[in-house]
Write an enzyme that holds these catalytic residues in place. Structure first.
Site, mmCIF file in Angstrom:
data_model
loop_
_atom_site.group_PDB
_atom_site.id
_atom_site.type_symbol
_atom_site.label_atom_id
_atom_site.label_comp_id
_atom_site.label_asym_id
_atom_site.label_seq_id
_atom_site.Cartn_x
_atom_site.Cartn_y
_atom_site.Cartn_z
ATOM 1 N N CYS A 483 47.211 21.362 34.171
ATOM 2 C CA CYS A 483 48.305 21.255 35.132
ATOM 3 C C CYS A 483 49.113 19.984 34.886
ATOM 4 C CB CYS A 483 47.780 21.289 36.559
ATOM 5 S SG CYS A 483 46.636 19.947 36.955
ATOM 6 N N GLU A 519 52.185 24.420 33.925
ATOM 7 C CA GLU A 519 50.820 24.735 33.495
ATOM 8 C C GLU A 519 50.913 25.004 31.991
ATOM 9 O OE1 GLU A 519 46.969 25.048 35.431
ATOM 10 O OE2 GLU A 519 48.966 24.687 36.278
#
Length: 531
Positions: A483, A519
């Site tokens: 992330c 992501e």
């Protein structure tokens, strides 16, 4: 207002100067813009303002050269060279982690200028635009400014859907077309892998996204500060309920969030009313403190209790977990992410053509990737430091009749020396597994040439201890979901230079459209040893 006495943005991104120290939703016009608010002609200079190299509210016309990883525009202008300092590197992202700095690493690069250049950060802009700005803070090696006017707009500029887009800290890119957002995210991952990861020549695929670019988020966590006690009674007044403002820790009232699902917004409206009524009645919980709220949409509907169990379906699998626990919040993207992880994990060993047989899922959470990959492997083991999440992962395996997955409650570093024997299955040509048997097989005994390690760490990335043990374990492949592409790039440098791996694919995912968040999935393959 998101800073005292200045910097209120209109819907168009133009800053207005205000007398007031707070701004309530009731102050806006019917269209949601702030254009009709009164303007202060002479701004009050803050006591701690440093008048070098620019005066308070000095206006400049500059060209935007880039965006930081926080989604903030970068402008450069000639200036007398300031005294050398590291203050900007320490403070620019409020992310003062030692060697593990992540978001700061990427933005520090923007401060590396040629001699005589000065960097100014401006929100709500697009690279290439000519803009007029107003400086409100000078640091020792950079300045912060507000956008006054876009003189030459980018062809990628669009009108934000949300009237609060220029002040609310929840979204950074609503003024950009979705195509431009995704192109920038691809470029961002590419630059990080090359600059921080030393991965010259790594090919990053275009960012993967879906058509759901608004009303996709299945969980939000609004905040409110301590309610104000009403004199002469037991009642309280609850003020702003929302999110932090851009470049400020103050809250802005958010009655409707355009990236949250419609069901969440319906519940948010009644939830806000209930809380304000409880404050007036004197029955609100912990009236002397603020709180972080939860609204999560799941199969059961929208829940607001952190400790309630909920269920959601991803790629045909049911996942049950505590509403307050971590679980990815874009149900439209999750099946795609699982699909890409499985595809990356199940590629044949390029050195000998063997199929992958064993999977180790580090930082496994409730078991999303481990369970999603289970049918493609003989044995899967997940490890997670959160005991509750491990309980959920085991329950989710049973819920989906998956028998070849084990889960261990421990830090990721412990998995390679685990003394717990694991279940092992054999599979036929159709991929059907035999009944699992517990043997004296341990993780340390997994065949290295057919073992895949999946990692999905928190934002800070993998620990040095974990990476050192990963290098020593030396699996054929590492599938790394992150992330924070900055910490992923930092870890990629170690995997390449110390672990002996090379990048075979890199794919960004637009998990949160309209925001800066990315992501990123990178697959590392063990380099073949030359004879």
């Amino acid at each position: 207002l998101f800073r005292n006495q200045h910097h209120v943005f209109t819907k168009n991104g133009v800053a207005s100067t205000m007398k007031h120290s707070r701004l309530h939703a009731s102050s806006t016009t019917s269209s949601g813009s702030l254009d009709q608010l009164p303007i202060q002609s002479t701004p009050v200079v803050p006591k701690k303002f440093v008048p070098f190299p620019f005066q308070y509210h000095q206006e400049l016309t500059l060209r935007v050269s880039a965006l930081t990883n926080l989604g903030i525009g970068v402008c450069r202008t000639p200036i007398e060279e300031p005294e050398k300092t590291n203050e900007a590197e320490n403070n620019v992202n409020n992310n003062n982690t030692k060697s593990k700095s992540s978001e700061g690493d990427a933005t520090k690069a923007e401060l590396k200028t040629q001699k005589g250049e000065w960097v100014i950060f401006v929100p709500n802009v697009i690279p290439g635009e000519l803009i007029r700005i107003r400086v409100f803070r000078n640091h020792k090696s950079y300045s912060d400014a507000d956008l006054i006017e876009v003189l030459e707009p980018s062809q990628d500029r669009v009108d934000p859907v949300c009237p609060l887009a220029t002040v609310c800290g929840g979204c950074q890119y609503q003024h950009m077309s979705i195509k431009a957002q995704r192109q920038w995210k691809t470029q961002h991952v590419q630059e990080l892998l090359e600059r921080i990861g030393s991965a010259e020549g790594a090919q990053v695929s275009p960012t993967v996204g879906t058509d759901e670019v608004y009303h996709y988020r299945s969980k939000i966590t609004p905040h409110y500060n301590a309610p104000k006690k009403i004199i002469g009674g037991k009642s309280y007044e609850l003020q702003d309920i929302g999110f932090k403002q851009k470049a400020s820790r103050r809250l802005i009232d958010v009655p409707y969030c355009h990236i949250a699902t419609e069901a969440i917004n319906e519940r948010l409206d009644s939830y806000r009313s209930d809380l304000r009524r409880q404050a007036l009645d004197g029955t609100i919980r912990r009236p002397k403190r603020g709180a972080t709220l939860l609204l999560r949409e799941a199969d059961e509907g929208v829940v607001v209790d952190h400790s309630q169990y909920v269920t959601t379906t991803v790629a045909g699998l049911k996942f049950r977990f505590l509403a307050g626990n971590f679980f990815q919040n874009n149900p439209h993207m999750l099946p795609l992410m699982v699909e890409y992880v499985v595809e990356g994990a199940t590629r044949l060993n390029p050195s000998n053509g063997k199929a992958m047989t064993h999977l180790i899922d580090c930082y496994c959470g409730s078991g999303l990737f481990c369970l999603g990959s289970a049918k493609s492997f003989q044995t899967c083991v997940g490890i997670e430091v959160n005991d509750k999440a491990v309980e959920e992962a085991k329950a989710n395996a049973a819920l989906n009749n998956i028998t070849n997955c084990d889960f261990v409650a421990a830090s990721a570093e412990a998995i390679f020396e685990s003394e717990t024997p694991v279940k092992q299955c054999t599979s036929n040509a159709n991929g059907e597994h035999s009944k699992p048997t517990t043997t004296e097989l341990f993780v340390r005994d997994f065949p290295r040439d057919t073992t895949v390690v999946v990692v999905d760490p928190p934002r800070k990335g993998c620990s040095e201890e974990f990476l050192e043990q990963l290098y020593a374990f030396s699996p054929q492949r590492v599938v790394y979901m992150s992330c924070d592409p900055a910490t992923q790039a930092r870890d990629a440098k170690g995997l390449i230079e110390q672990g002996g791996y090379e990048i075979t694919s890199a794919v960004p995912f637009d998990l949160f459209p309209q925001t800066r968040h990315i992501e990123s999935l990178v697959v590392f393959e063990k380099k073949a040893v030359e004879s």
